[in-house]
Design an enzyme around this catalytic site. Structure first.
Site, PDB file in Angstrom:
ATOM      1  N   ASP A  38       0.827  -1.201   0.000  1.00 56.94           N
ATOM      2  CA  ASP A  38       0.000   0.000   0.000  1.00 56.94           C
ATOM      3  C   ASP A  38       0.865   1.257   0.000  1.00 56.94           C
ATOM      4  O   ASP A  38       2.034   1.231   0.408  1.00 56.94           O
ATOM      5  CB  ASP A  38      -0.907   0.020   1.239  1.00 56.94           C
ATOM      6  N   LYS A  60      -2.961   2.941  -2.248  1.00 57.37           N
ATOM      7  CA  LYS A  60      -4.326   3.171  -1.779  1.00 57.37           C
ATOM      8  C   LYS A  60      -4.270   4.293  -0.755  1.00 57.37           C
ATOM      9  O   LYS A  60      -3.838   4.107   0.368  1.00 57.37           O
ATOM     10  CB  LYS A  60      -4.924   1.922  -1.119  1.00 57.37           C
ATOM     11  N   MET A 177      -9.088   9.785   8.189  1.00 58.11           N
ATOM     12  CA  MET A 177      -9.419  10.319   6.857  1.00 58.11           C
ATOM     13  C   MET A 177     -10.459  11.436   6.941  1.00 58.11           C
ATOM     14  O   MET A 177     -11.384  11.504   6.137  1.00 58.11           O
ATOM     15  CB  MET A 177      -9.926   9.189   5.944  1.00 58.11           C
TER      16      MET A 177
END
Length: 258
Positions: A38, A60, A177
C-alpha cells in the site's frame, strides 16, 4: 505436474515506524515471494522483504489516485493460484479501515487460503506519540474509531448523534481520513459536544516527519488550516487530551507575554 496453490497473508504494517512491526509480521514479510504494498507503507518496512521477492506497489490513499480494489484482489488470486506466497502489506491494521474484511471475503470466495496479521493502527500510535491514552478511568470509558471519509454513495456518519453519545458515555473519538472534511465534521460534532472539548490532529504518526497540533473542537478546522495539516492525519476528540490542551494553552500564554 500441478502447481501447488499458494496463500495470501494480509499483514498490518503499522503506522510507519518499522520498529512497531510485530515479530509475526516481519516473519511473514521475509517469507513472501510476492508483496503487494500500500501507498502508506514505509520503505523501511518493505526492506524486510527477501531480495528475490517481487514487490508490487498498489497505492491506496484517500483522496488520491489509487489502484482499483478489484484489480488488487485479482492480482492476489492469480499469484496465489500460481503457487506464490503473497503478502498484502497494508498500513496500520488490515481490519481497521484497511479493507481487510472485503479482501478476506473475496479471497475465501475464490478458494484462496488467507491469514491475517494485525498491526498497530494509526489512531493508537497518534495519541501514544502525544503521551496520552485513548481510555482513562477518570476521563474516557471507551473509544470510537470512525472514518471521516464515507464510501461514495453511502450515508454520512451521524456526527451529531455520535457526539451526543460520546458526551454522555465519556468516549474518545478517533477520526480517520477526516481532515479534508474537518469543517463539516466539526460543525456537526458541536451539536453534541462542548466547543471547549480538547482535540488534536496528528499527521504522519510515528514517522520522523510527524507533526501535530493540540486545540479544541471549536477551533479544530481553523487549526488544521492554519497549521497546514493534511492527509494522512488522525483527528482525536475527547477529555483524555485535557492535560495536553492545558499545557498547550499555558505555552501559548507564555509566548504572548514574552
Amino acid at each position: 505436474m500441478a502447481v501447488q496453490e499458494g496463500k495470501v497473508t494480509l499483514v498490518g504494517a503499522g503506522p510507519g515506524d518499522p520498529e512497531l512491526l510485530t515479530l509475526k509480521a516481519v516473519k511473514a514479510i521475509r517469507s513472501a515471494t510476492v508483496v503487494l504494498v500500500d501507498d502508506l507503507v514505509s520503505d523501511e518496512v518493505v526492506a524486510y522483504a527477501a531480495p528475490g521477492a517481487r514487490i508490487v506497489h498498489v497505492g491506496k490513499r484517500g483522496g488520491c489516485k489509487s489502484t482499483p480494489q478489484a484489480f488488487i484482489t485479482k492480482l492476489m488470486v492469480m499469484a496465489a493460484r500460481e503457487g506464490e506466497n503473497v503478502v498484502r502489506l497494508k498500513g496500520g491494521d488490515p481490519f481497521i479501515f484497511g479493507r481487510g474484511g472485503e479482501e478476506l471475503e473475496q479471497l475465501r470466495a475464490a478458494g484462496i487460503q488467507v491469514e491475517v496479521i494485525n498491526g498497530i493502527t494509526a489512531g493508537l500510535a497518534a495519541v501514544t506519540s502525544l503521551g496520552v491514552p485513548l481510555t482513562h478511568r477518570d476521563h474516557a470509558h471507551g473509544v470510537v474509531f470512525v472514518t471521516g471519509h464515507a464510501r461514495p454513495g453511502a450515508h454520512d456518519t451521524d456526527w451529531a448523534g455520535l457526539a451526543a453519545m460520546a458526551h454522555q458515555a465519556r468516549l474518545t473519538l478517533v477520526i480517520y481520513m477526516g481532515v479534508s472534511g474537518a469543517a463539516r465534521i466539526q460543525h456537526q460534532l458541536l451539536q453534541g459536544l462542548p466547543a471547549d472539548t480538547p482535540a488534536a490532529v496528528v499527521q504522519h504518526a510515528s514517522l520522523p516527519g510527524q507533526r501535530h497540533a493540540v486545540t479544541t473542537l471549536g477551533a479544530l478546522a481553523a487549526t488544521i488550516e492554519r497549521q497546514g495539516l493534511a492527509s494522512p492525519s488522525v483527528m482525536v476528540v475527547g477529555d483524555v487530551l485535557g492535560g495536553l490542551a492545558a499545557a498547550a494553552r499555558s505555552s501559548d500564554a507564555r509566548f504572548r507575554a514574552a
